[in-house]
Design an enzyme around this catalytic site. Sequence first.
Site, PDB file in Angstrom:
ATOM      1  N   HIS A 116      -2.820  10.999   0.856  1.00 12.10           N
ATOM      2  CA  HIS A 116      -2.236  10.767   2.182  1.00 12.10           C
ATOM      3  C   HIS A 116      -1.641  12.102   2.646  1.00 12.10           C
ATOM      4  O   HIS A 116      -0.446  12.202   2.913  1.00 12.10           O
ATOM      5  CB  HIS A 116      -1.201   9.646   2.115  1.00 12.10           C
ATOM      6  CG  HIS A 116      -0.921   8.976   3.432  1.00 12.10           C
ATOM      7  ND1 HIS A 116      -1.067   7.623   3.660  1.00 12.10           N
ATOM      8  CD2 HIS A 116      -0.479   9.469   4.615  1.00 12.10           C
ATOM      9  CE1 HIS A 116      -0.735   7.316   4.900  1.00 12.10           C
ATOM     10  NE2 HIS A 116      -0.371   8.423   5.503  1.00 12.10           N
ATOM     11  N   GLU A 136      -7.087   8.461   6.524  1.00 16.06           N
ATOM     12  CA  GLU A 136      -7.321   9.100   7.811  1.00 16.06           C
ATOM     13  C   GLU A 136      -7.796  10.554   7.724  1.00 16.06           C
ATOM     14  O   GLU A 136      -7.093  11.477   8.154  1.00 16.06           O
ATOM     15  CB  GLU A 136      -6.050   9.028   8.668  1.00 16.06           C
ATOM     16  CG  GLU A 136      -5.544   7.621   8.891  1.00 16.06           C
ATOM     17  CD  GLU A 136      -4.405   7.564   9.915  1.00 16.06           C
ATOM     18  OE1 GLU A 136      -3.920   8.622  10.344  1.00 16.06           O
ATOM     19  OE2 GLU A 136      -4.017   6.445  10.294  1.00 16.06           O
ATOM     20  N   ASN A 138      -7.119   1.870  10.096  1.00 10.75           N
ATOM     21  CA  ASN A 138      -5.790   2.007  10.707  1.00 10.75           C
ATOM     22  C   ASN A 138      -5.980   2.025  12.211  1.00 10.75           C
ATOM     23  O   ASN A 138      -6.812   2.784  12.725  1.00 10.75           O
ATOM     24  CB  ASN A 138      -5.119   3.325  10.290  1.00 10.75           C
ATOM     25  CG  ASN A 138      -4.749   3.351   8.814  1.00 10.75           C
ATOM     26  OD1 ASN A 138      -4.921   2.358   8.102  1.00 10.75           O
ATOM     27  ND2 ASN A 138      -4.240   4.468   8.349  1.00 10.75           N
ATOM     28  N   TYR A 193      -3.913   1.823  16.113  1.00 10.27           N
ATOM     29  CA  TYR A 193      -2.634   1.833  16.827  1.00 10.27           C
ATOM     30  C   TYR A 193      -2.726   1.649  18.340  1.00 10.27           C
ATOM     31  O   TYR A 193      -1.810   1.104  18.949  1.00 10.27           O
ATOM     32  CB  TYR A 193      -1.871   3.141  16.527  1.00 10.27           C
ATOM     33  CG  TYR A 193      -1.284   3.162  15.123  1.00 10.27           C
ATOM     34  CD1 TYR A 193      -0.043   2.601  14.865  1.00 10.27           C
ATOM     35  CD2 TYR A 193      -1.992   3.715  14.063  1.00 10.27           C
ATOM     36  CE1 TYR A 193       0.494   2.595  13.585  1.00 10.27           C
ATOM     37  CE2 TYR A 193      -1.464   3.714  12.775  1.00 10.27           C
ATOM     38  CZ  TYR A 193      -0.219   3.149  12.543  1.00 10.27           C
ATOM     39  OH  TYR A 193       0.301   3.140  11.268  1.00 10.27           O
ATOM     40  N   ARG A 207       0.855  -1.189   0.000  1.00  3.86           N
ATOM     41  CA  ARG A 207       0.000   0.000   0.000  1.00  3.86           C
ATOM     42  C   ARG A 207       0.891   1.240   0.000  1.00  3.86           C
ATOM     43  O   ARG A 207       1.729   1.398   0.890  1.00  3.86           O
ATOM     44  CB  ARG A 207      -0.900  -0.007   1.242  1.00  3.86           C
ATOM     45  CG  ARG A 207      -1.672   1.260   1.425  1.00  3.86           C
ATOM     46  CD  ARG A 207      -2.643   1.241   2.611  1.00  3.86           C
ATOM     47  NE  ARG A 207      -3.223   2.559   2.700  1.00  3.86           N
ATOM     48  CZ  ARG A 207      -3.155   3.366   3.756  1.00  3.86           C
ATOM     49  NH1 ARG A 207      -2.583   2.956   4.873  1.00  3.86           N
ATOM     50  NH2 ARG A 207      -3.664   4.577   3.714  1.00  3.86           N
ATOM     51  N   GLU A 242      -3.343  -0.228   8.233  1.00  2.00           N
ATOM     52  CA  GLU A 242      -2.141   0.134   9.013  1.00  2.00           C
ATOM     53  C   GLU A 242      -2.264  -0.392  10.430  1.00  2.00           C
ATOM     54  O   GLU A 242      -3.323  -0.293  11.051  1.00  2.00           O
ATOM     55  CB  GLU A 242      -1.948   1.654   9.130  1.00  2.00           C
ATOM     56  CG  GLU A 242      -1.394   2.341   7.922  1.00  2.00           C
ATOM     57  CD  GLU A 242      -1.204   3.835   8.136  1.00  2.00           C
ATOM     58  OE1 GLU A 242      -0.907   4.251   9.279  1.00  2.00           O
ATOM     59  OE2 GLU A 242      -1.377   4.577   7.158  1.00  2.00           O
TER      60      GLU A 242
END
Length: 478
Positions: A119, A165, A294, A296, A75, A368
């Site tokens: 992005h 995002e 994504n 985290y 990606r 991600e």
Amino acid sequence: MIRFPRQFTWGTATSSYQIEGAWQEGGKGLSIWDAFTHTPGKIIDGSTGDVSCDHYHRWEEDCDAMAAMGLTAYRFSLAWSRILPTGRGAVNPEGIRFYSALIDRLLDRGIEPWVTLYHWDLPLTLQLEMDGWLSPGLASVFRDYAAVCFEQFGDRVKHWITFNEPWVVAILGHGQGIFAPGRVSTDEPYRAAHTILRAHGQAVRTYRDRFQPRQQGMIGMTNNCDWREPLTRDRDDAAAAERAVEFFLGWFADPLYRGEYPDCMRERVGGRLPVFTPDDRTMITGSQDFFGLNHYTTMFAAKTRPGAAVETTPFGNGGIAEDQDVQLSAHPAWQKTEMGWSIVPWGVRKLLHWIDARYGHPPVVITENGCAFPDVPSGGTVDDQRRIAFLDAYLAEIHRAIDEGVDLRGYFLWSLMDNFEWSSGFTRRFGLWHVDYTTGVRTPKTSAAWFSGVIAENGFVPMEGNPYGAVPGEPRHD
Ligand code: GAL
């Protein structure tokens, strides 16, 4: 041995500004991140992405590294200003040639390109002339850029991600001002987000009308979300945690699946939250073929206690604190990555279930997940055991979510190699490959071989006694 479903997609992820360098080469125009990093005081180590990993010149080597690891997908994002230097109008043939050659080489090595159109590196001209995402008119400019990409690359690219995002663009870029374009406001985040959702809708409509029938690809958006676990069994804390996820992820995903912002946002944000026209609503509802996520970290959420300090740290706070009325905290025993993000593997499983339930069992792709650690080279290698433990623990929870019925189709690790980590500059290393920024030399970390083994087996034997495996705090409310 944990085994993933057949056809599971395994990849790594990067983005143009973070790896390419060549900021003024190959006919590229400037982006808002070029301008932002060249503004003193914005990046903690004073660095820029002018050269970064120099991927623009080392892309062949990078493709070969991925092939050697056995990746089935990669990606990456297109720099809009490399394709259209001022954001619209004449196409830059050198930019097209660069990405076209990259795509060809990936396919040649058996690696499927997953391409992100945006992005965060908006062409600077569009910021200066139109006020960027604050201008409703930017939606159709993005659509036209997207059409150029579908036209040029869609014969070979079968997975498109319109935006990476949008929450970051809205909150960090237009609320807290710590990311480009560096604006500080309590209403601009909602306006910027609204334009992005409309831009996504227009690009998807164009893809579906003009390209998808022939090119047969899939298209979606990538949203980021941390998990929010209620701090106590108190009903108010449960409501606060729910509200926090709705403000973070529901803000973008509710329009995509339900055609409207979450009720709690409408109630609390009031007139600062834009309204969709009937046309926009029709265009945006149902506008993704897969759910890009994504993820985290995790935090506890509680209703704000009188007199308590409201969480205002730039990362991981989930939005405009005053609008949400949510107080965030971490368990004292949670270990943290170098970003200061708590390592809470069960959070990803809970978030996947939340998405599955709220949006009607959509196909999800983790676009991600990863971690930053100091990663010091020694003896020609980097023995990053903590990254391996992190991945082992998160992948085990992700696998459990699949077992429990979540339709998860793939996993992209952030990141292929160390790169420019936005306002943290080069001080944070997320890569499977170590990059020496003076020489450009890439060295595989121990985790690169580990991940390569996971791909080869389509699974792994979970580590015994993983230090991140048994994490306290789950779940306090049930
Ligand atoms: C994501 C972002 C990436 C990368 C990563 C680690 O939010 O999409 O560009 O920076 O976080 O911080």
